[in-house]
Design an enzyme around this catalytic site. Structure first.
Site, PDB file in Angstrom:
ATOM      1  N   ARG A  72       0.882  -1.181   0.000  1.00 53.50           N
ATOM      2  CA  ARG A  72       0.000   0.000   0.000  1.00 53.50           C
ATOM      3  C   ARG A  72       0.908   1.217   0.000  1.00 53.50           C
ATOM      4  O   ARG A  72       1.745   1.394   0.899  1.00 53.50           O
ATOM      5  CB  ARG A  72      -0.900   0.005   1.239  1.00 53.50           C
ATOM      6  CG  ARG A  72      -1.543   1.353   1.469  1.00 53.50           C
ATOM      7  CD  ARG A  72      -2.649   1.324   2.483  1.00 53.50           C
ATOM      8  NE  ARG A  72      -3.825   0.652   1.958  1.00 53.50           N
ATOM      9  CZ  ARG A  72      -5.035   0.759   2.495  1.00 53.50           C
ATOM     10  NH1 ARG A  72      -5.231   1.491   3.581  1.00 53.50           N
ATOM     11  NH2 ARG A  72      -6.060   0.129   1.964  1.00 53.50           N
ATOM     12  N   HIS A 128      -7.451   0.878  -6.303  1.00 52.26           N
ATOM     13  CA  HIS A 128      -7.662   0.016  -5.132  1.00 52.26           C
ATOM     14  C   HIS A 128      -8.366  -1.265  -5.611  1.00 52.26           C
ATOM     15  O   HIS A 128      -9.541  -1.493  -5.310  1.00 52.26           O
ATOM     16  CB  HIS A 128      -8.498   0.766  -4.094  1.00 52.26           C
ATOM     17  CG  HIS A 128      -8.438   0.178  -2.712  1.00 52.26           C
ATOM     18  ND1 HIS A 128      -7.655  -0.906  -2.385  1.00 52.26           N
ATOM     19  CD2 HIS A 128      -9.081   0.546  -1.558  1.00 52.26           C
ATOM     20  CE1 HIS A 128      -7.822  -1.189  -1.098  1.00 52.26           C
ATOM     21  NE2 HIS A 128      -8.679  -0.326  -0.578  1.00 52.26           N
ATOM     22  N   GLN A 187     -10.253  -3.882  -3.209  1.00 53.58           N
ATOM     23  CA  GLN A 187     -11.527  -3.400  -2.665  1.00 53.58           C
ATOM     24  C   GLN A 187     -12.643  -3.519  -3.698  1.00 53.58           C
ATOM     25  O   GLN A 187     -13.756  -3.934  -3.371  1.00 53.58           O
ATOM     26  CB  GLN A 187     -11.382  -1.942  -2.213  1.00 53.58           C
ATOM     27  CG  GLN A 187     -12.656  -1.365  -1.621  1.00 53.58           C
ATOM     28  CD  GLN A 187     -13.014  -1.977  -0.278  1.00 53.58           C
ATOM     29  OE1 GLN A 187     -12.218  -1.928   0.655  1.00 53.58           O
ATOM     30  NE2 GLN A 187     -14.211  -2.545  -0.157  1.00 53.58           N
ATOM     31  N   ASP A 209     -17.196   7.416  -1.215  1.00 55.34           N
ATOM     32  CA  ASP A 209     -15.922   7.238  -0.506  1.00 55.34           C
ATOM     33  C   ASP A 209     -15.564   8.591   0.093  1.00 55.34           C
ATOM     34  O   ASP A 209     -16.168   9.617  -0.249  1.00 55.34           O
ATOM     35  CB  ASP A 209     -14.857   6.740  -1.502  1.00 55.34           C
ATOM     36  CG  ASP A 209     -13.510   6.415  -0.851  1.00 55.34           C
ATOM     37  OD1 ASP A 209     -13.483   6.190   0.384  1.00 55.34           O
ATOM     38  OD2 ASP A 209     -12.487   6.405  -1.547  1.00 55.34           O
ATOM     39  N   CYS A 214     -16.418   1.699   1.091  1.00 52.02           N
ATOM     40  CA  CYS A 214     -15.244   0.853   1.343  1.00 52.02           C
ATOM     41  C   CYS A 214     -14.711   1.022   2.764  1.00 52.02           C
ATOM     42  O   CYS A 214     -13.963   0.173   3.234  1.00 52.02           O
ATOM     43  CB  CYS A 214     -14.154   1.147   0.318  1.00 52.02           C
ATOM     44  SG  CYS A 214     -13.432   2.788   0.446  1.00 52.02           S
ATOM     45  N   ARG A 268     -13.456  -8.514   2.111  1.00 51.43           N
ATOM     46  CA  ARG A 268     -12.034  -8.285   1.796  1.00 51.43           C
ATOM     47  C   ARG A 268     -11.246  -9.565   2.086  1.00 51.43           C
ATOM     48  O   ARG A 268     -10.361  -9.958   1.340  1.00 51.43           O
ATOM     49  CB  ARG A 268     -11.468  -7.129   2.654  1.00 51.43           C
ATOM     50  CG  ARG A 268     -11.981  -5.760   2.305  1.00 51.43           C
ATOM     51  CD  ARG A 268     -11.555  -5.285   0.928  1.00 51.43           C
ATOM     52  NE  ARG A 268     -10.111  -5.189   0.773  1.00 51.43           N
ATOM     53  CZ  ARG A 268      -9.363  -4.161   1.176  1.00 51.43           C
ATOM     54  NH1 ARG A 268      -9.940  -3.110   1.724  1.00 51.43           N
ATOM     55  NH2 ARG A 268      -8.044  -4.142   0.995  1.00 51.43           N
TER      56      ARG A 268
END
Ligand code: CP
Ligand code: NVA
Length: 310
Positions: free
Chosen positions: A105, A132, A135, A228, A268, A296
């Site tokens: 990440r 991402h 996700q 988001d 998310c 996830r």
């Protein structure tokens, strides 16, 4: 065949490979629920490099690796020589001698690409400023669970900032043939190159991807509304300014009146109530949002098993 491959972007996956990941994730989820273990990565070690914070990504990758019979190492930027300037290409070659896979990440997407170029083990993108993918694959699994397996007849509306999630939604929906309408302010559109690539991908599946400035128009008849944070990691200094700019893009009950009556709202996480989503809408959809968080684990187990097993 995903064996030995990197997972940096959904764009790099074929339509069948996306399907394979989602089907295997669902299978692993069922197996876990009935208490059957699948030690497919026994003896393998995943290194997890974090140059940004995380709750879900860190815990779900680590637990997922244990459940598959392997080990996971948390490698914080604060402790690695990488954080003191050791080149990523050297880090990649060193870690390849010890590990069986790397999850990273970080900020710039070029860092993940550089890592993958020099590592000779699978590299998984656990979020960059651009994308991402884990996700969004997870979200597709969650949508299958809540809306049925045929994603082609569904309409998703993304409302808010055109960020890494938006870019990955473009790639993800293109691969499964969904309709996606993105609503962002004109200066905060998704990445132009990603949009172009996704429109190309959409030709294969018949996905219908579009951008519009007006959030009320975007959510018309939507089966799924997603949002988001308005200030992603690295944009903290812009938070106050962004709160003003994005105010008309809040996902609230008024906005949802335009959507399908059975609409589900996804996020998310982490969520900022009173900003991109109201507490009322969040709590009314908590059953979906926490399924999304749980998934996830299952999706990433599928990704690790498919890319890292012998
Ligand atoms: N959604 C997500 O990636 O959460 P974390 O930042 O907690 O990993
Ligand atoms: N867009 C958000 C996603 C967090 C999981 C960020 O990059 O901070």
């Amino acid at each position: 065949m995903l064996k030995g491959r990197d997972l940096l972007s959904i764009h790099e996956l074929s339509v069948d490979e996306v399907d394979e990941i989602l089907n295997f994730a669902a299978e692993l989820k069922t197996m876990q629920k009935i208490g059957v273990e699948h030690k497919i990565l026994s003896g393998k070690t995943l290194g997890m490099i974090f140059e940004k914070s995380s709750t879900r990504t860190r815990v779900s990758f680590e637990v997922g690796m244990y459940q598959l019979g392997g080990n996971a190492l948390f490698l914080s930027n604060r402790d690695l020589q990488l954080g003191r300037g050791e080149p990523i290409k050297d880090t990649a070659r060193v870690l390849s001698r010890y590990l069986d896979g790397i999850m990273i990440r970080t900020f710039g997407h070029d860092r993940v690409e550089e890592l993958a170029k020099y590592a000779d083990i699978p590299v998984i993108n656990g979020l960059t400023d651009l994308l991402h993918p884990c996700q969004v694959l997870t979200d597709l699994l969650t949508i299958r669970e809540h809306k049925g397996k045929n994603l082609k007849n569904l309409k998703m509306a993304y409302v808010g900032d055109g960020n890494n999630m938006t870019n990955s939604y473009l790639y993800g929906t293109a691969k499964v043939g969904m309709t996606l309408t993105v609503a962002t302010p004109a200066n905060y559109k998704p990445n132009e190159e990603v949009f172009k690539n996704a429109l190309e991908d959409a030709k294969e599946t018949g996905a219908n991807l579009s951008w519009i400035e007006n959030p009320n128009e975007a959510v018309k008849n939507a089966d799924i509304v997603v949002t988001d944070t308005w200030a992603s990691m690295g944009q903290e200094a812009e938070h106050d300014e962004r709160k003003k700019i994005f105010a008309p893009y809040q996902v609230n009950s008024e906005l949802l009146k335009n959507a399908d009556k059975n609409v589900i709202v996804m996020h998310c996480l982490p969520a900022y109530r009173g900003e991109e989503i109201t507490d009322e809408v969040f709590e009314a959809n908590a059953h979906v949002i926490f399924d999304e968080a749980e998934n996830r684990l299952h999706t990433q187990k599928a990704i690790m098993a498919l890319t890292m097993s012998d």
